[in-house]
Write an enzyme that holds these catalytic residues in place. Structure first.
Site, PDB file in Angstrom:
ATOM      1  CB  CYS A 149      -0.921  -0.010   1.213  1.00  0.00           C
ATOM      2  SG  CYS A 149      -1.938   1.471   1.337  1.00  0.00           S
ATOM      3  CB  CYS A 152      -0.501   2.538   4.102  1.00  0.00           C
ATOM      4  SG  CYS A 152      -1.905   1.768   3.329  1.00  0.00           S
ATOM      5  CG  ASP A 153       3.225   1.214   4.471  1.00  0.00           C
ATOM      6  OD1 ASP A 153       2.804   1.746   5.515  1.00  0.00           O
ATOM      7  OD2 ASP A 153       3.009   0.031   4.186  1.00  0.00           O
TER       8      ASP A 153
END
Ligand code: NDP
Length: 326
Positions: A149, A152-153
């Site tokens: 992701c 997200c990261d």
């Protein structure tokens, strides 16, 4: 041993942000919901480390801790959480029937759970390559340099060289997103052409920070617990050549699979398996069954949007019960 029977007004399948938010709302509405936890209690956030984009946590929060908080909040208002395995449901009439087993490989039905309404929040699972080094921490580097992701990261890879795997729209989108952070982005694809839409391909091909590695497969991700990812072993399937390529991050973007297999032929879904809901609501084609979170959202796939649709599904279930009686 004869299977036991239990009956509930609201049964929620899945315990990620969507399912537990539905539980918080349903329990505060005094509907005494039961959450069936599923094979990955807490959902996909439990395999990430820091979550920095969930509103309300200005300093960020660890994924597993955030999901513990969701759980505690749901329990506080009387939600019951059950840890059983459900792979068969009967939605032909209300109350719906869910057949609970101890685990995926047991035969025996332990209980038949009857549900006046059902909220499906079974989530989606990112597809993985199945190579050494990719497993979640502590076994591998998943969550410690390997991610599925970018939204997200990506932030954790500021000024670091990263690679991304895949040739579809998700890989294009994530590669473009990652250029904002990474010092370099290498897109690795197993074939000599992309599957993505032309417009996304063009953006990637014309981006000066993205390098493409065609006909290449990743065979292994190397690194350590302290250093994170350090390199990958790659294989060129045209030349047969294998080599080590240094990188500090590996993003896998080879698609997601919604966990909706058991609803095939009963609930309307698209070609990939994402459940289809009606207009602005979380209603499925079966009255009394609602879907939320990543099981019905192929597009946003964020914890906050999953939580939002979980809230909507609980409100829809509450209204359904008020109209149809319980
Ligand atoms: P896709 O299935 O479209 O693409 C998956 C990609 O991963 C393919 O290129 C495939 O390679 C590759 N792949 C699959 N398995 C492996 C493997 N084991 N090893 C290496 N590579 C692998 O998935 P997406 O998530 O990209 O897209 C899903 C859907 O969502 C699509 O319909 C897409 O258009 C849509 N979408 C739209 C977006 C937008 O419009 N902005 C953004 C994101 C998604 P190969 O090509 O060789 O099969």
């Amino acid at each position: 041993m004869a299977a036991t029977h239990e009956k509930h007004k609201v049964v929620i399948l899945g315990s990620g942000p969507a399912g537990l938010t539905a539980a918080i709302y349903a329990s505060r509405a005094q509907l005494d919901p039961v959450v069936i936890e599923g094979p990955q209690p807490g959902g996909q956030l439990t395999i990430t480390t820091d979550v920095e984009n969930y509103p309300g946590f200005s300093k960020g929060i660890m994924g597993p801790i955030l999901m513990d908080e969701f759980r505690e909040q749901a329990l506080r208002f009387g939600t019951k959480i059950e840890n059983v395995w459900i792979d068969r449901v009967d939605l032909s009439e209300r109350p719906f029937k869910l057949y609970a087993k101890e685990s995926s490989d047991s035969e025996e039905i332990l209980s038949v759970i009857e549900a006046e309404t059902l909220i499906v929040s079974t989530g989606a699972s990112a597809k993985w390559l199945g190579i050494p080094g990719e497993e979640p921490v502590p076994e591998g580097l998943g969550g410690n340099g390997v991610s599925a992701c970018a939204t997200c990261d990506g932030f954790f890879f500021r000024d670091k060289p990263i690679v991304i795997v895949g040739g579809g729209d998700t890989a294009m989108e994530e590669a473009l997103f990652l250029t904002k952070f990474a010092s370099s982005v290498t897109l690795i694809h197993r074939r000599g052409e992309f599957r993505a839409s032309q417009i996304m391909q063009n953006r990637v091909l014309n981006h000066d920070k993205i390098e493409i590695m065609w006909n290449t497969e990743i065979r292994e991700i190397n690194g350590s617990k302290d250093a994170g990812v350090e390199s990958i072993r790659i294989y060129n399937n045209q030349t047969g050549e294998e080599s080590i390529y240094p990188t500090e991050g590996v993003f896998i973007a080879i698609g997601h699979k919604p966990n909706t297999e058991m609803f095939k032929g009963v609930l309307d879904m698209d070609d990939v398996g994402y459940l289809i809901t009606e207009g602005k609501t979380m209603k499925t084609n079966v009255p009394g069954v609602f879907a939320c979170g990543d099981a019905q959202d192929a597009y946003y796939r964020q914890a906050i949007t999953a939580a939002g649709t979980g809230c909507m599904a609980a409100i829809d279930a509450e209204r359904f019960l008020a109209e149809h009686g319980d």
